[in-house]
Design an enzyme around this catalytic site. Structure first.
Site, PDB file in Angstrom:
ATOM      1  N   TRP A 102       0.762  -1.277   0.172  1.00 42.04           N
ATOM      2  CA  TRP A 102       0.075   0.064  -0.063  1.00 42.04           C
ATOM      3  C   TRP A 102       0.701   1.297   0.095  1.00 42.04           C
ATOM      4  O   TRP A 102       0.564   2.333  -0.817  1.00 42.04           O
ATOM      5  CB  TRP A 102      -1.105   0.076   1.346  1.00 42.04           C
ATOM      6  CG  TRP A 102      -2.121  -1.056   0.856  1.00 42.04           C
ATOM      7  CD1 TRP A 102      -2.347  -1.946   1.718  1.00 42.04           C
ATOM      8  CD2 TRP A 102      -2.966  -0.743  -0.021  1.00 42.04           C
ATOM      9  NE1 TRP A 102      -3.485  -2.745   1.270  1.00 42.04           N
ATOM     10  CE2 TRP A 102      -4.138  -1.997   0.142  1.00 42.04           C
ATOM     11  CE3 TRP A 102      -3.394  -0.096  -1.349  1.00 42.04           C
ATOM     12  CZ2 TRP A 102      -4.908  -2.100  -0.910  1.00 42.04           C
ATOM     13  CZ3 TRP A 102      -4.264  -0.244  -1.952  1.00 42.04           C
ATOM     14  CH2 TRP A 102      -5.198  -1.426  -1.944  1.00 42.04           C
ATOM     15  N   ASP A 172      -1.698   6.775   6.165  1.00 37.89           N
ATOM     16  CA  ASP A 172      -2.600   5.983   5.425  1.00 37.89           C
ATOM     17  C   ASP A 172      -3.277   4.843   6.829  1.00 37.89           C
ATOM     18  O   ASP A 172      -2.222   4.079   7.005  1.00 37.89           O
ATOM     19  CB  ASP A 172      -2.356   5.158   4.350  1.00 37.89           C
ATOM     20  CG  ASP A 172      -3.518   4.321   3.658  1.00 37.89           C
ATOM     21  OD1 ASP A 172      -4.762   4.208   4.391  1.00 37.89           O
ATOM     22  OD2 ASP A 172      -3.237   3.573   2.877  1.00 37.89           O
ATOM     23  N   LYS A 196     -12.660  -0.996   6.510  1.00 40.67           N
ATOM     24  CA  LYS A 196     -12.043  -2.080   7.262  1.00 40.67           C
ATOM     25  C   LYS A 196     -12.775  -2.078   8.745  1.00 40.67           C
ATOM     26  O   LYS A 196     -13.040  -2.998   9.284  1.00 40.67           O
ATOM     27  CB  LYS A 196     -10.594  -1.986   7.412  1.00 40.67           C
ATOM     28  CG  LYS A 196      -9.851  -2.308   5.991  1.00 40.67           C
ATOM     29  CD  LYS A 196     -10.088  -1.845   4.897  1.00 40.67           C
ATOM     30  CE  LYS A 196      -9.420  -2.404   3.573  1.00 40.67           C
ATOM     31  NZ  LYS A 196      -8.620  -1.395   2.856  1.00 40.67           N
TER      32      LYS A 196
HETATM   33  C1  LIG Z   1      -7.966  -1.252   1.697  1.00 47.04           C
HETATM   34  C2  LIG Z   1      -6.830  -0.226   1.733  1.00 47.04           C
HETATM   35  C3  LIG Z   1      -6.443   0.734   0.700  1.00 47.04           C
HETATM   36  C4  LIG Z   1      -7.527   0.985  -0.630  1.00 47.04           C
HETATM   37  O1  LIG Z   1      -8.736   1.512  -0.142  1.00 47.04           O
HETATM   38  P1  LIG Z   1      -9.696   1.759  -1.434  1.00 47.04           P
HETATM   39  O2  LIG Z   1     -11.128   1.879  -0.722  1.00 47.04           O
HETATM   40  O3  LIG Z   1      -9.631   0.525  -2.648  1.00 47.04           O
HETATM   41  O4  LIG Z   1      -9.207   3.037  -2.196  1.00 47.04           O
HETATM   42  C5  LIG Z   1      -5.399   1.627   0.911  1.00 47.04           C
HETATM   43  N1  LIG Z   1      -4.742   1.340   1.820  1.00 47.04           N
HETATM   44  C6  LIG Z   1      -4.836   0.660   2.721  1.00 47.04           C
HETATM   45  C7  LIG Z   1      -3.833   0.379   3.927  1.00 47.04           C
HETATM   46  C8  LIG Z   1      -5.792  -0.172   2.544  1.00 47.04           C
HETATM   47  O5  LIG Z   1      -6.052  -1.109   3.866  1.00 47.04           O
END
Ligand SMILES: *Cc1c(COP(=O)(O)O)cnc(C)c1O
Length: 360
Positions: A102, A172, A196
């Site tokens: 990511w 993030d 999540k």
């Molecule tokens: C799931 C996830 C994403 C992707 O999110 P989207 O909703 O598909 O844009 C980005 N970063 C992390 C750490 C994630 O767990």
């Protein structure tokens, strides 16, 4: 009706009381005669829902008053672009720390908008650890330093708050926000998709210190301009109303369970149960550096990978689904976010124990 034990990495399992509440509200939200999906986003009912959700975010995370709380669309992947468009203009440069798939994706996207420095990376060790703070090579003229606090695919979590001096730290936190108490004031900006730990997909939380406003690149779409969204209380465009409503129900549920300190001990207990088992197993193993293991996404491998299909099939028979690892990582992954019960994690551990004995 029968519900499975859903180890999906996201969209992920939601608390059952939340789904029941949503079902009861479906046709008529609190005597309004409307579903939340049918409400004007500027009407009094949705205005109340939005305010309620934002208040819960502020109180659960202890967000200081000089930070904006934005509820946007696009998900974390869109934020990978929205973030540099809004912040990189100050110096034209930013630092990125790589700890997995990511953060690597974030860095590649940001390179479209400015000059990106790789500040640290654990790629040489296969992204099985979080780069230590002493190995971070920060540049003085970065507009921000970006990291991913939990690598959902690799199962690597940063359990400490980096010190980036006067350069704002950006994280993030899509897959570990609301899983434990957080000191927001140590960050310049935090972003997270909801699907999540906080609700359904479609809504993205951005918490940003307001003094970082004012550097958006001219090309920044108005709907993705943080300052504009803050001035309009996340209503410059129609916000993802239904997702915001469900997020509010999830956060209310977290609050009623005892808030983030309660989530922290709950999540710690679940993760320890699995790692303890993995560390003593002859058949299963986790490869992540012990101090960087994720409490949210527990990755593991079978020593004999020819048993993978049988393992997944047997799990499914027991009502446990979505244990296959990400296609880029292989192996298995149990995502055990806030809404996953300790009892369900025990069932997984018991199944793994049984599977190991049965295939010895
Ligand atoms: C799931 C996830 C994403 C992707 O999110 P989207 O909703 O598909 O844009 C980005 N970063 C992390 C750490 C994630 O767990």
């Amino acid at each position: 009706m029968s519900r499975v034990i859903n180890f999906s990495s996201g969209p992920a399992t939601l608390p059952e009381p939340v789904l029941k509440r949503a079902a009861a509200d479906m046709l008529d939200w609190r005597g309004s005669g409307m579903s939340v999906m049918e409400m004007s986003h500027r009407g009094p009912e949705f205005t109340e829902i939005l305010a309620h959700t934002q208040t819960l975010i502020r109180s659960l995370l202890g967000v200081p008053d000089n930070y904006a709380v934005l509820l946007m669309q696009g998900g974390a992947i869109a934020e990978n672009a929205i973030l540099p468009m809004n912040l990189i203009g100050k110096t034209g440069q930013a630092d990125y720390v790589l700890s997995g798939v990511w953060s690597e994706k974030s860095m590649k996207e940001a390179a479209k908008y400015g000059q990106i420095h790789l500040a640290a990376s654990s790629s040489s060790s296969g992204f099985l650890s979080m780069p230590r703070q002493t190995d971070w090579r920060l540049s003085a003229d970065a507009a921000y330093v970006h990291m991913c606090s939990n690598e959902t695919i690799g199962g690597v979590e940063c359990h400490w708050t980096p010190d980036t001096g006067s350069v704002p730290l950006v994280a993030d936190m899509s897959s570990n926000i609301m899983s434990a108490p957080l000191n927001v004031s140590r960050y310049g900006l935090i972003y997270a998709g909801a699907q999540k730990n906080m609700g359904p997909s479609g809504v993205t939380l951005v918490i940003v210190r307001r003094d970082l406003f004012g550097h958006a690149l001219d090309i920044t779409p108005s709907a993705f301009n943080y300052q504009l969204q803050d001035e309009q209380s996340s209503m410059y465009n129609t916000p993802p109303t239904y997702a915001i409503y469900i997020m509010g129900l999830v956060l209310q549920h977290i609050k009623e369970q005892g808030g983030l300190p309660a989530m922290q001990s709950h999540n710690q207990a679940k993760a320890e149960l699995l790692y303890e088992f993995l560390d003593h197993s002859a058949m299963f193993s986790n490869r992540v550096a012990r101090e960087d293991r994720s409490r949210m996404n527990v990755t593991f491998f079978l020593k004999d990978e020819s048993l993978n299909a049988a393992f997944l099939q047997g799990a499914e028979k027991e009502g446990m689904v979505q244990l296959r690892g990400h296609r880029s990582a292989g192996g298995m992954r149990a995502s055990i976010y806030n809404a996953m019960s300790l009892d369900s994690v025990q069932r997984l551990r018991d199944y793994m124990h049984w599977f190991e004995k049965d295939n010895a």
